[in-house]
Design a protein around this motif. Structure first.
Motif, PDB file in Angstrom:
ATOM      1  N   CYS A   1      -0.024   3.217 -12.975  1.00  0.00           N
ATOM      2  CA  CYS A   1      -0.589   4.394 -12.319  1.00  0.00           C
ATOM      3  C   CYS A   1      -1.634   5.057 -13.216  1.00  0.00           C
ATOM      4  O   CYS A   1      -1.481   5.102 -14.442  1.00  0.00           O
TER       5      CYS A   1
ATOM      6  N   ALA B   1      -2.286   3.816  -7.816  1.00  0.00           N
ATOM      7  CA  ALA B   1      -1.305   2.954  -8.477  1.00  0.00           C
ATOM      8  C   ALA B   1      -1.561   1.508  -8.082  1.00  0.00           C
ATOM      9  O   ALA B   1      -2.218   1.225  -7.072  1.00  0.00           O
ATOM     10  N   LEU B   2      -1.028   0.601  -8.886  1.00  0.00           N
ATOM     11  CA  LEU B   2      -1.194  -0.830  -8.661  1.00  0.00           C
ATOM     12  C   LEU B   2       0.143  -1.527  -8.887  1.00  0.00           C
ATOM     13  O   LEU B   2       0.785  -1.333  -9.923  1.00  0.00           O
ATOM     14  N   PHE B   3       0.552  -2.342  -7.914  1.00  0.00           N
ATOM     15  CA  PHE B   3       1.777  -3.121  -8.014  1.00  0.00           C
ATOM     16  C   PHE B   3       1.493  -4.375  -8.838  1.00  0.00           C
ATOM     17  O   PHE B   3       0.598  -5.148  -8.505  1.00  0.00           O
TER      18      PHE B   3
ATOM     19  N   GLU C   1       2.418   1.712  -3.480  1.00  0.00           N
ATOM     20  CA  GLU C   1       1.444   2.221  -4.441  1.00  0.00           C
ATOM     21  C   GLU C   1       1.149   3.694  -4.196  1.00  0.00           C
ATOM     22  O   GLU C   1       1.044   4.479  -5.142  1.00  0.00           O
TER      23      GLU C   1
ATOM     24  N   ARG D   1      -7.193  -3.520 -11.077  1.00  0.00           N
ATOM     25  CA  ARG D   1      -7.012  -4.520 -10.022  1.00  0.00           C
ATOM     26  C   ARG D   1      -7.788  -5.799 -10.357  1.00  0.00           C
ATOM     27  O   ARG D   1      -7.315  -6.910 -10.122  1.00  0.00           O
TER      28      ARG D   1
ATOM     29  N   ASN E   1       0.830  -1.210   0.000  1.00  0.00           N
ATOM     30  CA  ASN E   1       0.000   0.000   0.000  1.00  0.00           C
ATOM     31  C   ASN E   1       0.862   1.255   0.000  1.00  0.00           C
ATOM     32  O   ASN E   1       0.564   2.234  -0.707  1.00  0.00           O
TER      33      ASN E   1
ATOM     34  N   LEU F   1       4.932  -0.740 -11.520  1.00  0.00           N
ATOM     35  CA  LEU F   1       3.780   0.016 -11.030  1.00  0.00           C
ATOM     36  C   LEU F   1       2.971   0.526 -12.203  1.00  0.00           C
ATOM     37  O   LEU F   1       3.534   1.036 -13.175  1.00  0.00           O
TER      38      LEU F   1
END
Length: 340
Positions: free
Chosen positions: A212, A54-56, A42, A222, A39, A210
């Motif tokens: 974004c 953002a998403l890892f 991101e 996600r 978290n 990442l």
């Protein structure tokens, strides 16, 4: 024999300090959104790129595929450079998974212009695919680590907005671009709707990228990440490496750029290769082999301990933190002494 690995910046290994950060990482289940280190990574990535969220993701390829699926949409076309990473190195995932048709466009140095794109826009006719997305790459891998200027970014941004087309940035090495041009990453990303950047190249983390964009996009991204098998659990161990990389390894990219320049200058003075040192902007360079036998030259260098990639009539060299300035001097001596 000492090995000088100049094949890619993907060969970087986590430093001792990065490993300590990974060891100490607080973790949770990221699929539940409960990994505090993920978290934080991101949140940090969103702030650095100026995006809302953002998403890892496990890889840069997944980071590029998800926008194709979400932003472009099945049955539509994505306009991209003819030498883009998506076109050549992502196993046709745009078509096979996202259901998107790539529409390649030429451009010097890997740069797309409104003038080049305009003839490729589809008219609004029911029997034609729609233009759903424009994809750009900065730095541009296959064109030798070239960077977009702010004027070039702005021109694409204005053109895309005029035609109501989103723009995705394959920013695998966007921090290299920022270091070279002096344009902050946040400013670069302000000209695009979504951006992917890699942690596992010049920044030195072992895994991950990442993705974004705005909050609505990331919510959908996600879902698609999970569909693609990219949902991860106690992945804060890897996120900690990414956080360390973003805090400690950006400014040092400048050293990689200087090392690439040194390589180019030496290659420019050997009889068996041609390269323009002034064309080298970041950490990637291509040397042309006039007789067209790059594989043979690559093999000869390998026997001396210098690893690079041979592709047709070109050799590809990439500098990274795995090869120090002293290593580059030693590799340059080997290159200068090589007789072909």
């Amino acid at each position: 024999m000492k090995i000088y690995d100049l094949r890619s910046d993907t060969i970087t290994r986590p430093s001792g300090e990065m490993r300590k950060a990974m060891h100490k990482a607080e973790v949770g289940d990221d699929v539940y959104g409960e990994d505090p280190t993920v978290n934080l990574l991101e949140e940090t990535a969103a702030k650095m790129t100026g995006k809302k969220a953002a998403l890892f993701v496990p890889s840069g390829s997944m980071g590029n595929l998800i926008p194709l699926y979400v932003q472009c949409g099945r049955g539509n076309e994505v306009i991209l450079h003819e030498n883009s990473h998506i076109m050549h190195y992502e196993l046709a995932s745009a078509a096979t998974i996202a259901g998107v048709m790539p529409r390649p466009v030429p451009g010097e140095r890997g740069i797309l212009t409104p003038e080049a794109i305009r003839p490729h826009l589809r008219p609004d006719i029911y029997y034609m695919a729609r233009t759903g997305l424009i994809e750009i790459e900065n730095t541009h891998n296959k064109e030798g680590g070239t960077c977009w200027t702010e004027d070039e970014l702005s021109a694409i941004h204005r053109f895309a907005k005029k035609h109501d087309i989103p723009v995705h940035l394959d920013g695998a090495r966007v921090f290299n671009a920022a270091v070279h041009t002096g344009i902050p990453v946040k400013k670069i990303c302000s000209y695009v709707d979504t951006v992917t950047f890699c942690l596992s190249k010049g920044l030195g983390a072992p895994v991950g990228s990442l993705l974004c964009g705005d909050s609505e996009f990331i919510d959908e991204a996600r879902r698609i990440r999970k569909m693609l098998g990219g949902g991860m659990r106690q992945v804060g161990i890897l996120a900690a490496a990414g956080l360390y990389a973003l805090e400690h390894n950006i400014d040092r990219l400048r050293e990689d750029h200087l090392n690439a320049k040194k390589l180019a200058e030496v290659l420019n003075n050997v009889s068996w290769a041609k390269v323009d040192p002034d064309s080298v902007e970041t950490n990637i360079l291509f040397a042309t082999i006039p007789d067209g036998n790059a594989a043979a030259v690559s093999s000869a260098l390998k026997k001396k301990g210098v690893l690079c990639s041979g592709d047709g009539n070109r050799l590809r060299f990439v500098t990274s933190m795995e090869v120090s300035s002293q290593d580059i001097r030693e590799a340059c001596d080997i290159i200068a002494a090589l007789k072909i």
